[in-house]
Write a protein that holds these residues in place. Sequence first.
Motif, PDB file in Angstrom:
ATOM      1  N   VAL A  10      13.714 154.925   3.381  1.00 31.85           N
ATOM      2  CA  VAL A  10      14.623 156.008   3.023  1.00 31.85           C
ATOM      3  C   VAL A  10      14.744 156.021   1.500  1.00 31.85           C
ATOM      4  CG1 VAL A  10      15.922 156.088   5.189  1.00 31.85           C
ATOM      5  CG2 VAL A  10      16.631 154.506   3.388  1.00 31.85           C
ATOM      6  N   GLU A  11      15.489 156.991   0.973  1.00 31.49           N
ATOM      7  CA  GLU A  11      15.542 157.206  -0.467  1.00 31.49           C
ATOM      8  C   GLU A  11      16.902 156.818  -1.059  1.00 31.49           C
ATOM      9  OE1 GLU A  11      15.305 157.600  -4.048  1.00 31.49           O
ATOM     10  OE2 GLU A  11      13.449 157.962  -2.960  1.00 31.49           O
ATOM     11  N   PRO A  12      16.990 155.705  -1.787  1.00 27.33           N
ATOM     12  CA  PRO A  12      18.278 155.266  -2.355  1.00 27.33           C
ATOM     13  C   PRO A  12      18.922 156.290  -3.288  1.00 27.33           C
ATOM     14  CG  PRO A  12      16.689 153.474  -2.426  1.00 27.33           C
ATOM     15  CD  PRO A  12      15.925 154.705  -2.020  1.00 27.33           C
ATOM     16  N   GLN A  13      18.103 156.994  -4.092  1.00 26.81           N
ATOM     17  CA  GLN A  13      18.690 157.902  -5.067  1.00 26.81           C
ATOM     18  C   GLN A  13      19.245 159.180  -4.455  1.00 26.81           C
ATOM     19  OE1 GLN A  13      16.224 158.558  -8.519  1.00 26.81           O
ATOM     20  NE2 GLN A  13      16.843 156.578  -9.367  1.00 26.81           N
ATOM     21  N   LEU A  14      18.967 159.432  -3.182  1.00 24.17           N
ATOM     22  CA  LEU A  14      19.653 160.527  -2.505  1.00 24.17           C
ATOM     23  C   LEU A  14      21.080 160.130  -2.139  1.00 24.17           C
ATOM     24  CD1 LEU A  14      16.972 162.073  -0.098  1.00 24.17           C
ATOM     25  CD2 LEU A  14      17.771 162.932  -2.309  1.00 24.17           C
ATOM     26  N   ILE A  15      21.318 158.831  -2.029  1.00 24.09           N
ATOM     27  CA  ILE A  15      22.661 158.321  -1.745  1.00 24.09           C
ATOM     28  C   ILE A  15      23.493 158.327  -3.021  1.00 24.09           C
ATOM     29  CG2 ILE A  15      23.987 156.389  -0.764  1.00 24.09           C
ATOM     30  CD1 ILE A  15      21.199 155.380   0.316  1.00 24.09           C
ATOM     31  N   ASN A  16      22.905 157.794  -4.061  1.00 22.96           N
ATOM     32  CA  ASN A  16      23.579 157.674  -5.357  1.00 22.96           C
ATOM     33  C   ASN A  16      22.506 157.661  -6.437  1.00 22.96           C
ATOM     34  OD1 ASN A  16      24.847 156.574  -7.749  1.00 22.96           O
ATOM     35  ND2 ASN A  16      26.509 155.812  -6.455  1.00 22.96           N
TER      36      ASN A  16
END
Length: 301
Positions: free
Chosen positions: A93-99
């Motif tokens: 998954v994509e961490p920078q979509l979270i923060n």
Amino acid sequence: MLGLLLLLQVLVSCLRLGYSEVVPSFKTSCTKFFYEKTPPSDSLRPTNAARICQVYDNKYRFATLYDRNRRIPVYSAYKYQPGKGSRYDRWFVEPQLINQNYRRYMDTEDSIIDTYGITSADIGKSQAIDQDYVDAQGLDRGHLCPSGHQTGDDNKTATFTLTNIVPQYSTLNQGAWKEYEDITMAQKTQGCDTTYVITGAVPGNTDISNGRVNVPSHIWSAACCVKCNKPLRAWGAIAENERSKNKVKVLELLDLENRLAGLYGGKGVTLFKNACARNKAHILDGEASDDFSTCQRITGY
């Protein structure tokens, strides 16, 4: 000393992992996956979009325009380069979509949860998570940038991120669409030095996982074949993503753009700058010649 060694191990591990950059524009980042470094027109862009430069082992692998609200990619852009390599058996998954301040590299849910002290529900606010697909009856995790169009372990591994996945009916994903990916593409890319591909999904009216993830109504793909730095030909493909349907329509690029314009609300759609080879399509189809003489005819040198 022990602490330093542990830190070095973590750093080496991070370098080996894929990482993805959520960027403000494709016109300045990971442009090499777009013909003439130009992404498609903004008519495909949803309200809450994220542009992701998908990177693995410090190399750009492909680019994805992601719809945060529907939790599916709008499209993935890549270079067609099929070859040998191993499939990956886990999902990123994509961490920078979270923060935006989280680390850049794509990672597993468990690793992100351990690192930041958050939950799967926190991750799922901005993107699809593994649980969303567990009970999706009759639906596969359909790659937009397929592992089969990449060569080498790292390139193939990078495609196994849920930001590159849509719910695609198994009959299509394992049937006519697979035939298009594996056979038709191999045939139509004969003689191309580089083939730029943009594969996308038209949002549909149904969802999975209690309304969290949209099921596309159509899957589409467009390709631009370049020979000797000149456009040689272009084409498109589209399929209805329905349980009872298993048919792919291969068509001219202009026809695909016109169909997409209707499906995306009447807005004009341009997938490749200058329409790639719209005015030069099939110039050399059926001509048997070596690469040198072909380049002479195309370039005039």
